[in-house]
Design an enzyme around this catalytic site. Structure first.
Site, PDB file in Angstrom:
ATOM      1  N   GLU A  80     -81.758  98.742 -46.770  1.00 46.51           N
ATOM      2  CA  GLU A  80     -80.542  98.796 -47.576  1.00 46.51           C
ATOM      3  C   GLU A  80     -80.390 100.188 -48.171  1.00 46.51           C
ATOM      4  O   GLU A  80     -79.655 100.387 -49.137  1.00 46.51           O
ATOM      5  CB  GLU A  80     -80.544  97.713 -48.650  1.00 46.51           C
ATOM      6  CG  GLU A  80     -81.735  97.692 -49.570  1.00 46.51           C
ATOM      7  CD  GLU A  80     -81.641  96.555 -50.585  1.00 46.51           C
ATOM      8  OE1 GLU A  80     -80.737  96.605 -51.438  1.00 46.51           O
ATOM      9  OE2 GLU A  80     -82.480  95.643 -50.523  1.00 46.51           O
ATOM     10  N   CYS A 112     -82.796  92.831 -49.559  1.00 42.89           N
ATOM     11  CA  CYS A 112     -84.233  92.834 -49.269  1.00 42.89           C
ATOM     12  C   CYS A 112     -84.639  91.839 -48.185  1.00 42.89           C
ATOM     13  O   CYS A 112     -85.782  91.861 -47.715  1.00 42.89           O
ATOM     14  CB  CYS A 112     -85.023  92.537 -50.545  1.00 42.89           C
ATOM     15  SG  CYS A 112     -84.676  93.683 -51.893  1.00 42.89           S
ATOM     16  N   HIS A 234     -91.485  87.634 -52.055  1.00 46.23           N
ATOM     17  CA  HIS A 234     -90.809  88.918 -52.227  1.00 46.23           C
ATOM     18  C   HIS A 234     -91.094  89.475 -53.623  1.00 46.23           C
ATOM     19  O   HIS A 234     -91.072  88.743 -54.612  1.00 46.23           O
ATOM     20  CB  HIS A 234     -89.303  88.736 -52.028  1.00 46.23           C
ATOM     21  CG  HIS A 234     -88.503  89.929 -52.420  1.00 46.23           C
ATOM     22  ND1 HIS A 234     -88.700  91.166 -51.860  1.00 46.23           N
ATOM     23  CD2 HIS A 234     -87.499  90.074 -53.325  1.00 46.23           C
ATOM     24  CE1 HIS A 234     -87.858  92.035 -52.401  1.00 46.23           C
ATOM     25  NE2 HIS A 234     -87.120  91.397 -53.298  1.00 46.23           N
TER      26      HIS A 234
END
Length: 387
Positions: A80, A112, A234
């Site tokens: 990104e 993400c 994450h």
């Protein structure tokens, strides 16, 4: 072909590092707010001649050197932090690595989550063509405005994965749970070099995505949670992974021991937020830290703001230690050059535009560098350093 998954993995990061205690002192806050409160000790900071392209090429170079390009059919790069609105990071990396013209090269984006989307695409390619190999790279530089709540959750890293049939490292199981929910918790407008985030909304969206993805995983016949030995979540900051672990435990009504995910926090605590790469930095951290994971099932949760979440599982293979390179990963982290807060601020404020030709100073010791801009196009070159 009996399984498909990750055969090899390599991590790369930046030349510079900033200590969070130094940043805390400069911002007039207690260092424990960063070190304990969000669980971050240091964060990677790119040199002027580093970006997501150079990190991606560096991470991939070692895998190409070890495994060659025979059978390589795709290069999928998730980021990104893209450097061009049309030309993919993958196209730059393809040329820098000298890959065959028969390798399809694409960039993927969904905050993400993009790295996991690339991994799932790679698994599908190999399942259809078992002799094929796919190189997946997640590469990002997390940037927030100076002196904002997001500032201590910056960082940078890239992770390259080689996806094959009968992998030596991690066999990915076929069932995955997915949750896509349209929410404005985090975004970066086209005219901004830094992200915009609603911190409270983003944490809530993350946890809602986790439980929804788990529910989909369970409904599709995924294994019971009691059969998962380790968890990787994450990590925009490592404390978020701990929150996720506790939230999942409450949701399923099962006690999940904290030690089932602690070894996956070590590298992210040192590198900072790496967006698409953070889940796979955690995977590297866990595989490097533990010697007895063979046969263990890992549960992985990937989240990208906006938002998409996915929960999936993989089985660590018997030979995983033979393909891991913990010394190289630790060297990449430990050999970064510290910068002062003033130096970091200068680097952060330097944003190059394409309207002016520029040569970047030679700083990085990595095998590839961003040389500058010529005729509105970005130029990259080898440095002569080993990967």
């Amino acid at each position: 072909m009996s399984t498909v998954g990750i055969h090899d993995l390599e991590l790369a990061t930046t030349h510079h590092v900033l200590d969070m205690a130094d940043l805390a002192e400069a911002r007039g806050v207690d260092p424990n707010k960063y070190v304990v409160g969000i669980g971050q000790s240091r964060m990677s900071v790119p040199a002027p001649d580093e970006d997501v392209v150079t990190m991606a090429a560096t991470a991939a170079a070692g895998i190409v050197e070890r495994h060659g390009t025979d059978g390589l059919r795709a290069l999928l790069v998730a980021t990104e932090s893209g450097v061009d609105q049309s030309k993919s990071v993958a196209a730059f990396v393809h040329g820098m690595l000298g890959l065959p013209t028969t390798v399809r090269s694409v960039e993927l984006k969904q905050a993400c989550y993009g790295g996991t989307a690339a991994l799932q695409m790679a698994l599908g390619i190999v399942a259809r063509e078992p002799g094929a190999k796919v190189l997946v790279i997640s590469t990002d530089v997390a940037r927030y405005a100076l002196e904002t709540p997001g500032e201590p959750t910056q960082g940078a890293a890239a992770v390259a994965l080689l996806v094959t049939a009968d992998p030596a490292m991690l066999a990915i199981e076929p069932i995955a749970g997915v949750a896509t929910i349209d929410v404005d918790d985090f975004w970066r407008p086209n005219d901004s070099s830094t992200a915009v985030v609603d911190g409270a909304l983003s944490m809530g969206a993350y946890l809602s995505s986790l439980t929804a993805a788990w529910d989909d995983f369970a409904a599709r016949g995924g294994v019971p949670i009691e059969q998962i030995d380790r968890f990787l979540h994450h990590q925009p900051f490592t404390k978020m992974a701990r929150k996720a672990h506790m939230s999942l435990a409450r949701h399923v009504g099962v006690k999940l021991p904290a030690e089932a995910m602690e070894s996956g926090l070590v590298y992210n605590r040192e590198l900072g937020n790496s967006y698409t790469a953070s889940l796979y930095v955690a995977l590297a951290s866990m595989l490097d830290a533990e010697d007895d994971l063979a046969g263990k099932r890992l549960g992985l949760f990937s989240y990208g703001s906006g938002s998409v979440g996915e929960f999936f599982t993989g089985i660590v293979q018997d030979g995983y230690r033979s393909v891991r390179r913990p010394e190289a990963d630790r060297a990449a982290i430990e050999n970064r050059e510290p910068v002062t807060v003033a130096q970091y601020v200068d680097l952060h404020r330097t944003v190059l535009t394409s309207g002016e030709d520029v040569d970047t100073p030679r700083v990085t010791r990595a095998p590839f560098r961003f040389a500058g801009i010529r005729g509105r196009a970005r130029r990259y070159e080898r440095t002569g350093s080993a990967a």
